[in-house]
Each structure stands twice: as structure tokens, then as C-alpha cells.
Scaffold this motif. Sequence first.
Motif, mmCIF file in Angstrom:
data_model
loop_
_atom_site.group_PDB
_atom_site.id
_atom_site.type_symbol
_atom_site.label_atom_id
_atom_site.label_comp_id
_atom_site.label_asym_id
_atom_site.label_seq_id
_atom_site.Cartn_x
_atom_site.Cartn_y
_atom_site.Cartn_z
ATOM 1 N N ILE A 68 0.901 -1.194 -0.532
ATOM 2 C CA ILE A 68 0.209 -0.291 -0.239
ATOM 3 C C ILE A 68 0.419 1.509 -0.014
ATOM 4 C CG2 ILE A 68 -2.090 -0.545 1.002
ATOM 5 C CD1 ILE A 68 -0.994 0.332 3.502
ATOM 6 N N GLY A 69 2.480 1.388 0.233
ATOM 7 C CA GLY A 69 2.878 1.778 -0.212
ATOM 8 C C GLY A 69 4.366 2.086 0.022
ATOM 9 N N GLY A 70 5.010 3.029 -0.134
ATOM 10 C CA GLY A 70 7.027 2.724 -0.750
ATOM 11 C C GLY A 70 7.240 4.353 -0.852
ATOM 12 N N ALA A 71 8.745 3.523 -0.871
ATOM 13 C CA ALA A 71 9.886 5.368 -1.251
ATOM 14 C C ALA A 71 10.926 4.374 -0.753
ATOM 15 C CB ALA A 71 9.625 5.901 0.649
ATOM 16 N N GLY A 72 12.107 5.139 -1.525
ATOM 17 C CA GLY A 72 13.507 4.830 -1.700
ATOM 18 C C GLY A 72 14.710 6.037 -1.735
ATOM 19 N N ILE A 73 15.107 5.699 -1.359
ATOM 20 C CA ILE A 73 16.449 6.250 -1.542
ATOM 21 C C ILE A 73 18.268 5.520 -2.525
ATOM 22 C CG2 ILE A 73 18.902 7.077 -0.083
ATOM 23 C CD1 ILE A 73 16.412 8.346 0.577
ATOM 24 N N GLU A 103 7.217 7.468 9.717
ATOM 25 C CA GLU A 103 8.585 6.563 9.797
ATOM 26 C C GLU A 103 8.903 5.948 8.647
ATOM 27 O OE1 GLU A 103 7.278 2.283 11.274
ATOM 28 O OE2 GLU A 103 5.608 3.252 11.133
ATOM 29 N N MET A 104 8.075 6.246 6.958
ATOM 30 C CA MET A 104 9.057 5.256 6.507
ATOM 31 C C MET A 104 10.104 6.869 5.950
ATOM 32 S SD MET A 104 9.641 3.847 3.699
ATOM 33 C CE MET A 104 7.666 3.138 3.181
ATOM 34 N N MET A 105 10.066 8.163 6.398
ATOM 35 C CA MET A 105 10.957 8.819 6.004
ATOM 36 C C MET A 105 12.229 9.356 6.801
ATOM 37 S SD MET A 105 10.096 11.528 3.471
ATOM 38 C CE MET A 105 11.441 11.933 4.128
ATOM 39 N N ASN A 106 11.723 8.448 8.481
ATOM 40 C CA ASN A 106 12.849 8.386 9.380
ATOM 41 C C ASN A 106 13.655 6.881 8.636
ATOM 42 O OD1 ASN A 106 11.936 10.321 10.829
ATOM 43 N ND2 ASN A 106 10.742 9.435 12.048
ATOM 44 N N LYS A 107 13.057 5.908 8.340
ATOM 45 C CA LYS A 107 13.677 4.845 7.611
ATOM 46 C C LYS A 107 14.695 4.707 6.883
ATOM 47 C CE LYS A 107 11.455 0.303 7.810
ATOM 48 N NZ LYS A 107 12.646 -0.273 9.178
ATOM 49 N N ARG A 132 4.048 17.909 0.472
ATOM 50 C CA ARG A 132 4.928 19.030 0.963
ATOM 51 C C ARG A 132 5.222 19.284 2.356
ATOM 52 N NH1 ARG A 132 1.814 22.247 -2.175
ATOM 53 N NH2 ARG A 132 2.866 23.877 -1.369
ATOM 54 N N LYS A 133 4.057 19.146 3.278
ATOM 55 C CA LYS A 133 3.753 19.095 4.730
ATOM 56 C C LYS A 133 4.778 18.143 5.718
ATOM 57 C CE LYS A 133 -1.176 21.049 4.757
ATOM 58 N NZ LYS A 133 -2.397 20.818 4.942
ATOM 59 N N LEU A 134 4.762 16.984 5.630
ATOM 60 C CA LEU A 134 5.688 16.049 5.570
ATOM 61 C C LEU A 134 6.478 16.311 5.563
ATOM 62 C CD1 LEU A 134 5.962 13.061 7.016
ATOM 63 C CD2 LEU A 134 6.045 12.371 4.469
ATOM 64 N N TYR A 135 7.308 16.489 4.134
ATOM 65 C CA TYR A 135 9.148 17.219 3.753
ATOM 66 C C TYR A 135 9.689 17.748 4.847
ATOM 67 C CZ TYR A 135 7.833 14.074 -0.212
ATOM 68 O OH TYR A 135 7.458 13.266 -1.008
ATOM 69 N N LYS A 136 8.880 18.768 4.780
ATOM 70 C CA LYS A 136 9.198 20.515 5.475
ATOM 71 C C LYS A 136 9.349 19.501 6.926
ATOM 72 C CE LYS A 136 7.273 24.485 2.632
ATOM 73 N NZ LYS A 136 6.071 24.814 2.272
ATOM 74 N N ARG A 137 8.013 19.412 7.822
ATOM 75 C CA ARG A 137 7.945 18.711 9.106
ATOM 76 C C ARG A 137 9.150 18.387 9.447
ATOM 77 N NH1 ARG A 137 3.368 17.262 9.060
ATOM 78 N NH2 ARG A 137 3.698 14.866 9.019
ATOM 79 N N VAL A 138 10.006 17.576 8.217
ATOM 80 C CA VAL A 138 11.350 16.479 8.730
ATOM 81 C C VAL A 138 12.507 17.066 8.142
ATOM 82 C CG1 VAL A 138 10.014 14.249 8.881
ATOM 83 C CG2 VAL A 138 11.118 15.139 6.368
#
Length: 163
Positions: A68-73, A103-107, A132-138
Amino acid sequence: MRKDTIVIREIEAKDNPKITNAIRTVLIEMGVPKVGTAYEDSALDCMLETYSAPKKTYFVVESGNEIIGGAGISPLDNYEGNVCELQKMYFMPEARGKGLGTEMMNKCLNFARAAGFDQCYLETLPYMNDARKLYKRVGFESIDEPMGDTGHYSCTVWMLKDL
């Protein structure tokens, strides 16, 4: 769906078609152009293989048998410098509002630091307000022009974070 039944883990081969479907579904839902964005990336059809190289990773959000989602570096393409890019961070509606983005951003950012990157870059669209709000928050800050050459010329918001 309860958050304690959701797992964030590294991608596996069986996830390839599911994460591809999830990403394209979210992009369509958000009205993202199909050209000049992640929608047309050839990497979508082989995510495990794309993120199996050194200094790369991709995490998926799994609920039961569904992705149901994902992210990578990944190292930022066509850029001289020790900068990574946060890539393909998308969540299906059932994954939103549960703290999974943070949680995903932290990982992802912890992986980027451990891989030795100095900064993390991302591209998004101006109407993706929650992202964008999440990105700014971190700690991401807006910058005036793109970095590297991601091929995502339709993305007109660029952000950078010192690691």
C-alpha cells in the motif's frame, strides 16, 4: 485497518508488480502527468533490481498481502556531489493518516545517513500539499531549481535536506 498490522520492510521480488500498481494508482488519483514524472519511469517495472545496487534501497508498506505504499533512496542521477534522492514515495489512501509517512521518512533518511550521503534531494508537484507538509516537517527546505537530471521535468517543486 489498524497500524499494528502494517509493516514497513525492504522490497522483495514478489513486490515488484504490487508496488508498480500502487505507485501508478496513486499518480492517477493525484492527476499527475504521465510524462515527465515517475509514472513513465522504466524502473517501476523492476523495482527490486533497480534498488539492489550499493547505496540504494526501497522500502514497501505491507498490509496483509497488499503493498500500500513505498519509498526509496538512491544517489542523485547526473549530479556531482554526495547527494541522494528520496524517490517514489507514494501511499495508497488506506495507508494515509496513520503516521506511516513520518515512519517511512525516518527509515529512508536513516539509510541515507548510514550510506554516507551529505544531503537528500526530492522533487514533487505543487499541489501535493500533504507530502510537502511532511517533507517540511522532517527538515526539507525548498530550493529554487532542480538538481541533477532525474527526467522528471513535470515536477516543479524541489527540496533539499542536510543529513
